[in-house]
Write a protein that holds these residues in place. Structure first.
Motif, PDB file in Angstrom:
ATOM      1  N   PRO A 289       0.767  -1.142  -0.398  1.00  0.00           N
ATOM      2  CA  PRO A 289      -0.083   0.004   0.282  1.00  0.00           C
ATOM      3  C   PRO A 289       1.059   1.299   0.211  1.00  0.00           C
ATOM      4  CG  PRO A 289      -0.042  -1.523   2.095  1.00  0.00           C
ATOM      5  CD  PRO A 289       0.979  -1.795   1.323  1.00  0.00           C
ATOM      6  N   SER A 290       2.025   1.093   0.189  1.00  0.00           N
ATOM      7  CA  SER A 290       2.897   2.509   0.273  1.00  0.00           C
ATOM      8  C   SER A 290       3.115   3.274  -1.543  1.00  0.00           C
ATOM      9  CB  SER A 290       4.149   2.042   0.712  1.00  0.00           C
ATOM     10  OG  SER A 290       4.052   1.137   1.034  1.00  0.00           O
ATOM     11  N   THR A 291       3.753   4.688  -1.539  1.00  0.00           N
ATOM     12  CA  THR A 291       4.010   4.896  -1.894  1.00  0.00           C
ATOM     13  C   THR A 291       5.480   4.987  -2.033  1.00  0.00           C
ATOM     14  OG1 THR A 291       2.242   6.601  -1.538  1.00  0.00           O
ATOM     15  CG2 THR A 291       4.160   7.373  -3.207  1.00  0.00           C
ATOM     16  N   ALA A 292       5.911   4.739  -3.760  1.00  0.00           N
ATOM     17  CA  ALA A 292       6.964   4.459  -4.127  1.00  0.00           C
ATOM     18  C   ALA A 292       7.837   6.012  -4.738  1.00  0.00           C
ATOM     19  CB  ALA A 292       7.069   3.588  -5.857  1.00  0.00           C
ATOM     20  N   TYR A 293       8.645   6.002  -3.875  1.00  0.00           N
ATOM     21  CA  TYR A 293       9.286   7.465  -3.692  1.00  0.00           C
ATOM     22  C   TYR A 293      10.829   7.088  -4.697  1.00  0.00           C
ATOM     23  CZ  TYR A 293       6.221   8.785  -0.228  1.00  0.00           C
ATOM     24  OH  TYR A 293       5.301   9.330   0.491  1.00  0.00           O
ATOM     25  N   GLY A 294      10.656   8.077  -5.594  1.00  0.00           N
ATOM     26  CA  GLY A 294      11.987   8.117  -6.312  1.00  0.00           C
ATOM     27  C   GLY A 294      12.181   9.372  -6.795  1.00  0.00           C
ATOM     28  N   PHE A 295      13.273   9.160  -7.355  1.00  0.00           N
ATOM     29  CA  PHE A 295      14.129  11.228  -7.688  1.00  0.00           C
ATOM     30  C   PHE A 295      14.550  10.910  -8.758  1.00  0.00           C
ATOM     31  CE2 PHE A 295      17.339   9.005  -5.438  1.00  0.00           C
ATOM     32  CZ  PHE A 295      18.836   8.806  -7.058  1.00  0.00           C
ATOM     33  N   TRP A 296      15.052  11.725  -9.546  1.00  0.00           N
ATOM     34  CA  TRP A 296      15.483  11.765 -11.300  1.00  0.00           C
ATOM     35  C   TRP A 296      16.993  11.660 -11.261  1.00  0.00           C
ATOM     36  CZ3 TRP A 296      10.850  10.787 -13.926  1.00  0.00           C
ATOM     37  CH2 TRP A 296      10.768  11.320 -15.349  1.00  0.00           C
ATOM     38  N   LEU A 297      17.902  10.776 -12.108  1.00  0.00           N
ATOM     39  CA  LEU A 297      18.925  10.903 -11.984  1.00  0.00           C
ATOM     40  C   LEU A 297      19.526  11.466 -13.643  1.00  0.00           C
ATOM     41  CD1 LEU A 297      21.338  10.217 -10.243  1.00  0.00           C
ATOM     42  CD2 LEU A 297      21.981   8.205 -12.087  1.00  0.00           C
ATOM     43  N   THR A 298      19.998  12.835 -13.184  1.00  0.00           N
ATOM     44  CA  THR A 298      20.477  13.241 -14.929  1.00  0.00           C
ATOM     45  C   THR A 298      21.845  13.258 -14.827  1.00  0.00           C
ATOM     46  OG1 THR A 298      20.653  15.431 -14.282  1.00  0.00           O
ATOM     47  CG2 THR A 298      18.676  14.280 -14.205  1.00  0.00           C
ATOM     48  N   LEU A 299      22.549  13.073 -13.902  1.00  0.00           N
ATOM     49  CA  LEU A 299      24.507  13.053 -13.910  1.00  0.00           C
ATOM     50  C   LEU A 299      24.840  11.428 -13.957  1.00  0.00           C
ATOM     51  CD1 LEU A 299      24.795  15.281 -11.078  1.00  0.00           C
ATOM     52  CD2 LEU A 299      25.467  15.836 -13.617  1.00  0.00           C
ATOM     53  N   PRO A 300      25.458  11.459 -15.012  1.00  0.00           N
ATOM     54  CA  PRO A 300      26.416   9.921 -14.408  1.00  0.00           C
ATOM     55  C   PRO A 300      27.342  10.022 -13.711  1.00  0.00           C
ATOM     56  CG  PRO A 300      27.662  11.159 -15.887  1.00  0.00           C
ATOM     57  CD  PRO A 300      26.410  11.837 -16.561  1.00  0.00           C
ATOM     58  N   GLY A 301      27.906   8.117 -13.611  1.00  0.00           N
ATOM     59  CA  GLY A 301      29.042   8.095 -12.346  1.00  0.00           C
ATOM     60  C   GLY A 301      28.169   7.538 -10.669  1.00  0.00           C
ATOM     61  N   ALA A 302      28.411   6.476 -10.467  1.00  0.00           N
ATOM     62  CA  ALA A 302      27.529   6.033  -9.172  1.00  0.00           C
ATOM     63  C   ALA A 302      28.109   6.327  -7.972  1.00  0.00           C
ATOM     64  CB  ALA A 302      28.708   4.716  -9.207  1.00  0.00           C
ATOM     65  N   GLY A 303      28.947   7.566  -7.957  1.00  0.00           N
ATOM     66  CA  GLY A 303      29.465   8.521  -6.564  1.00  0.00           C
ATOM     67  C   GLY A 303      28.028   9.188  -5.830  1.00  0.00           C
ATOM     68  N   VAL A 304      27.660   9.662  -7.630  1.00  0.00           N
ATOM     69  CA  VAL A 304      26.263  10.421  -7.344  1.00  0.00           C
ATOM     70  C   VAL A 304      25.495   9.705  -6.869  1.00  0.00           C
ATOM     71  CG1 VAL A 304      24.624  12.345  -8.483  1.00  0.00           C
ATOM     72  CG2 VAL A 304      26.845  11.893  -9.254  1.00  0.00           C
ATOM     73  N   VAL A 305      24.824   9.076  -7.384  1.00  0.00           N
ATOM     74  CA  VAL A 305      23.974   7.937  -7.064  1.00  0.00           C
ATOM     75  C   VAL A 305      23.677   7.421  -5.858  1.00  0.00           C
ATOM     76  CG1 VAL A 305      23.749   6.218  -8.476  1.00  0.00           C
ATOM     77  CG2 VAL A 305      22.016   6.845  -7.949  1.00  0.00           C
ATOM     78  N   LYS A 306      25.002   7.199  -5.750  1.00  0.00           N
ATOM     79  CA  LYS A 306      25.441   6.381  -4.177  1.00  0.00           C
ATOM     80  C   LYS A 306      25.094   6.849  -3.086  1.00  0.00           C
ATOM     81  CE  LYS A 306      27.719   2.311  -3.160  1.00  0.00           C
ATOM     82  NZ  LYS A 306      27.077   0.765  -3.309  1.00  0.00           N
ATOM     83  N   THR A 307      25.766   8.067  -3.024  1.00  0.00           N
ATOM     84  CA  THR A 307      25.090   9.113  -2.134  1.00  0.00           C
ATOM     85  C   THR A 307      24.175   9.494  -2.104  1.00  0.00           C
ATOM     86  OG1 THR A 307      27.457  10.367  -2.928  1.00  0.00           O
ATOM     87  CG2 THR A 307      26.499  11.589  -1.259  1.00  0.00           C
ATOM     88  N   ILE A 308      23.615   9.770  -2.443  1.00  0.00           N
ATOM     89  CA  ILE A 308      22.024  10.468  -2.743  1.00  0.00           C
ATOM     90  C   ILE A 308      20.992   8.758  -2.383  1.00  0.00           C
ATOM     91  CG2 ILE A 308      19.431  11.086  -3.828  1.00  0.00           C
ATOM     92  CD1 ILE A 308      21.489  12.184  -6.127  1.00  0.00           C
ATOM     93  N   LEU A 309      21.192   7.478  -2.282  1.00  0.00           N
ATOM     94  CA  LEU A 309      20.922   6.549  -2.150  1.00  0.00           C
ATOM     95  C   LEU A 309      20.753   6.661  -0.829  1.00  0.00           C
ATOM     96  CD1 LEU A 309      20.580   4.226  -5.223  1.00  0.00           C
ATOM     97  CD2 LEU A 309      18.275   5.216  -4.451  1.00  0.00           C
ATOM     98  N   ARG A 310      22.620   7.000  -0.266  1.00  0.00           N
ATOM     99  CA  ARG A 310      22.977   6.824   1.500  1.00  0.00           C
ATOM    100  C   ARG A 310      22.053   7.804   2.065  1.00  0.00           C
ATOM    101  NH1 ARG A 310      27.437   2.699   2.295  1.00  0.00           N
ATOM    102  NH2 ARG A 310      27.133   0.879   0.415  1.00  0.00           N
ATOM    103  N   SER A 311      21.808   9.328   2.041  1.00  0.00           N
ATOM    104  CA  SER A 311      20.897   9.987   2.548  1.00  0.00           C
ATOM    105  C   SER A 311      20.345   9.552   2.507  1.00  0.00           C
ATOM    106  CB  SER A 311      21.201  10.667   1.187  1.00  0.00           C
ATOM    107  OG  SER A 311      19.801  11.124   1.033  1.00  0.00           O
ATOM    108  N   THR A 312      19.127   9.103   2.572  1.00  0.00           N
ATOM    109  CA  THR A 312      18.199   7.840   3.108  1.00  0.00           C
ATOM    110  C   THR A 312      18.200   6.553   4.263  1.00  0.00           C
ATOM    111  OG1 THR A 312      17.493   7.070   1.561  1.00  0.00           O
ATOM    112  CG2 THR A 312      16.739   9.196   1.325  1.00  0.00           C
ATOM    113  N   VAL A 313      19.658   6.662   4.195  1.00  0.00           N
ATOM    114  CA  VAL A 313      19.578   5.088   5.328  1.00  0.00           C
ATOM    115  C   VAL A 313      18.878   5.052   6.379  1.00  0.00           C
ATOM    116  CG1 VAL A 313      21.745   3.936   6.602  1.00  0.00           C
ATOM    117  CG2 VAL A 313      21.142   4.407   3.799  1.00  0.00           C
TER     118      VAL A 313
END
Ligand code: 3PY
Length: 257
Positions: free
Chosen positions: A12-36
């Protein structure tokens, strides 16, 4: 097998996501880890934007693995609804595909066909790297057709006019509204009455056909509003949007503004 996004959409929960426009694993992992540590698990999906972002198919494999390793699902928006583009994104380990500008049920059916292996579809076989973004031991061949998400964008006049038919297409999972293109393509004001009516019509069509509805949002408040309206999947903001806003704000603070 299953994926983070499919699991969340099945709850029943909403699926929250975001838009990634920059390449590189560092950017996306940093963002994902911000919500750990966030009690409801943070983001369940990332839209990897190869249509308008600075991301090309050479970046897919690294991004898919980075996102998958953080417990979220990479959904690649390919530059256009083309069979070969979809194949390359899936073979690099995308958990889902999104195609721009779906105008008709025929358009949607083609995308579904390109995402599935024969006999259901026409996807070429070669998933040497596709399971690397999934847990070790995943039986990719057996589960891919069922688990991978097929998402099309409703963002044109004909897309909205045909939305009830589009929503009925078998194998399609999500109708994703692109509010900016929808306004540009139809010549209506974004945020105006006509624009909102097209958004609500799409939401209703998705629900009536048992499909999921998703929308691009400009910020958290917009996303909260859409989640409350019943959207199953909301993108809260873009990577560069956050960077630009936060940098400008901190500079203002530093200058005492
Ligand atoms: C749109 O709003 O047009 C999108 O596709 C999301 O950026």
């Amino acid at each position: 097998f299953t994926t983070a996004i499919r699991d969340t959409l099945g709850s029943p929960s909403t699926a929250y996501g975001f838009w990634l426009t920059l390449p590189g694993a560092g950017v996306v992992k940093t963002i994902l880890r911000s919500t750990v540590g966030s009690p409801d698990g943070g983001f369940s999906w990332v839209l990897v934007d190869a249509e308008h972002g600075l991301i090309s198919d050479k970046d897919y494999y690294e991004l898919n693995n980075a996102i998958g390793s953080e417990g979220a699902s990479p959904i690649i928006r390919v530059p256009w609804a083309e069979e070969w583009m979809i194949k390359r994104a899936l073979d690099s380990g995308a958990h889902g595909i999104m195609t721009p500008m779906c105008h008709s049920a025929e358009d949607a059916a083609k995308v579904v066909k390109w995402c599935k292996y024969p006999p259901t579809g026409s996807r070429g076989y070669g998933p040497m790297f596709a399971a690397h973004s999934l847990p070790r031991g995943t039986n990719y061949d057996e589960g891919a057709d069922k688990a991978l998400m097929v998402v099309v964008q409703i963002e044109s006049r004909s897309g909205v006019e045909n939305v009830e038919e589009i929503a009925k297409v078998d194998g399609l999972d999500v109708l994703f509204i692109g509010p900016f293109d929808l306004a540009k393509q139809t010549g209506v004001v974004r945020g105006g009455e006509e624009h909102e009516a097209m958004i609500q019509r799409t939401l209703k069509a998705a629900k009536a056909a048992g499909k999921k509805a998703a929308i691009f949002c400009v910020d958290g408040a917009d996303a909260q509003k859409r989640a409350r309206q019943g959207f199953d999947m909301v993108s809260i903001i873009t990577d560069v949007g956050v960077l630009a806003q936060a940098m400008a704000q901190q500079l203002d603070i530093a200058k005492g503004k």
